[in-house]
Design an enzyme around this catalytic site. Sequence first.
Site, PDB file in Angstrom:
ATOM      1  N   ASP A 127       2.823  30.180 -13.317  1.00 35.55           N
ATOM      2  CA  ASP A 127       3.255  28.918 -13.921  1.00 35.55           C
ATOM      3  C   ASP A 127       3.967  29.149 -15.259  1.00 35.55           C
ATOM      4  O   ASP A 127       3.636  28.572 -16.291  1.00 35.55           O
ATOM      5  CB  ASP A 127       2.057  27.973 -14.108  1.00 35.55           C
ATOM      6  CG  ASP A 127       1.445  27.603 -12.766  1.00 35.55           C
ATOM      7  OD1 ASP A 127       2.194  27.478 -11.789  1.00 35.55           O
ATOM      8  OD2 ASP A 127       0.212  27.460 -12.701  1.00 35.55           O
TER       9      ASP A 127
ATOM     10  N   HIS B 172       5.372  22.283 -11.558  1.00 37.38           N
ATOM     11  CA  HIS B 172       3.973  22.390 -11.972  1.00 37.38           C
ATOM     12  C   HIS B 172       3.555  21.075 -12.634  1.00 37.38           C
ATOM     13  O   HIS B 172       4.317  20.513 -13.431  1.00 37.38           O
ATOM     14  CB  HIS B 172       3.793  23.554 -12.950  1.00 37.38           C
ATOM     15  CG  HIS B 172       2.362  23.755 -13.331  1.00 37.38           C
ATOM     16  ND1 HIS B 172       1.433  24.291 -12.453  1.00 37.38           N
ATOM     17  CD2 HIS B 172       1.697  23.456 -14.461  1.00 37.38           C
ATOM     18  CE1 HIS B 172       0.246  24.311 -13.047  1.00 37.38           C
ATOM     19  NE2 HIS B 172       0.381  23.807 -14.266  1.00 37.38           N
TER      20      HIS B 172
END
Length: 215
Positions: free
Chosen positions: A145, A109
Amino acid sequence: MKNIVILISGRGSNMEAMLAERDAGRLPVNIAAVISNRPDAKGLETAARAGIPVRSLDHKAFAGREAFDDALAACIDEFAPDLVVLAGFMRILTPAFVSRYEGRLLNIHPSLLPSFPGLHTHQRALDEGVRIHGCTVHFVTAALDHGPVVIQAAVPVFDGDSEDSLAARVLRQEHRIYPQAVRWFAEDRLRLDGGRVRLVDAPTDETALIAPPLR
Ligand code: GAR
């Protein structure tokens, strides 16, 4: 040697970084397949040119998230991977999918999680005026995430930065840390310990930019 399957949605530069490390003899994995949810993903061409089996599974052809994730899992399992690597795979995954691959599903990410989950991370970092930004490789949990952090890299944010210049600086670090995380997995050096990742036998020269507790 461990088998990995890489999932992409677009450009595939993180996948390419892994191919390059593998070709240089620094990433001891068999890249069994590259799968995209977008048939036109540029990364599919790159992977096919490198002789890697590619599959595309258009999420728009499925009735819903569950149906797509079931088909995706069936496609992945054909290649019997030890590890599934999300490399710019821009889909929210169902809890069933995530639990099927628990402990063997990694994501990258473009932020220092838990800051800036979701989209437009570089612009949001600029808007917030943070001085340090970066990227994170983590084991995937059902939350978007989120999950135990394997490795992070930090970069400075400069006054003159645009979204593009900051994204490029972060991406260079993504290309360093993702192959590193996969290498550690391939070497059986990652231990999940109560929501944290421990790195077995961490050499001190790798400690400067990384987040996992080292002992
Ligand atoms: C990368 O910056 C990756 O961190 C990001 O998508 C980009 C894919 O680039 N992933 C996410 O935002 C996931 N939440 P790539 O296709 O060139 O590897």
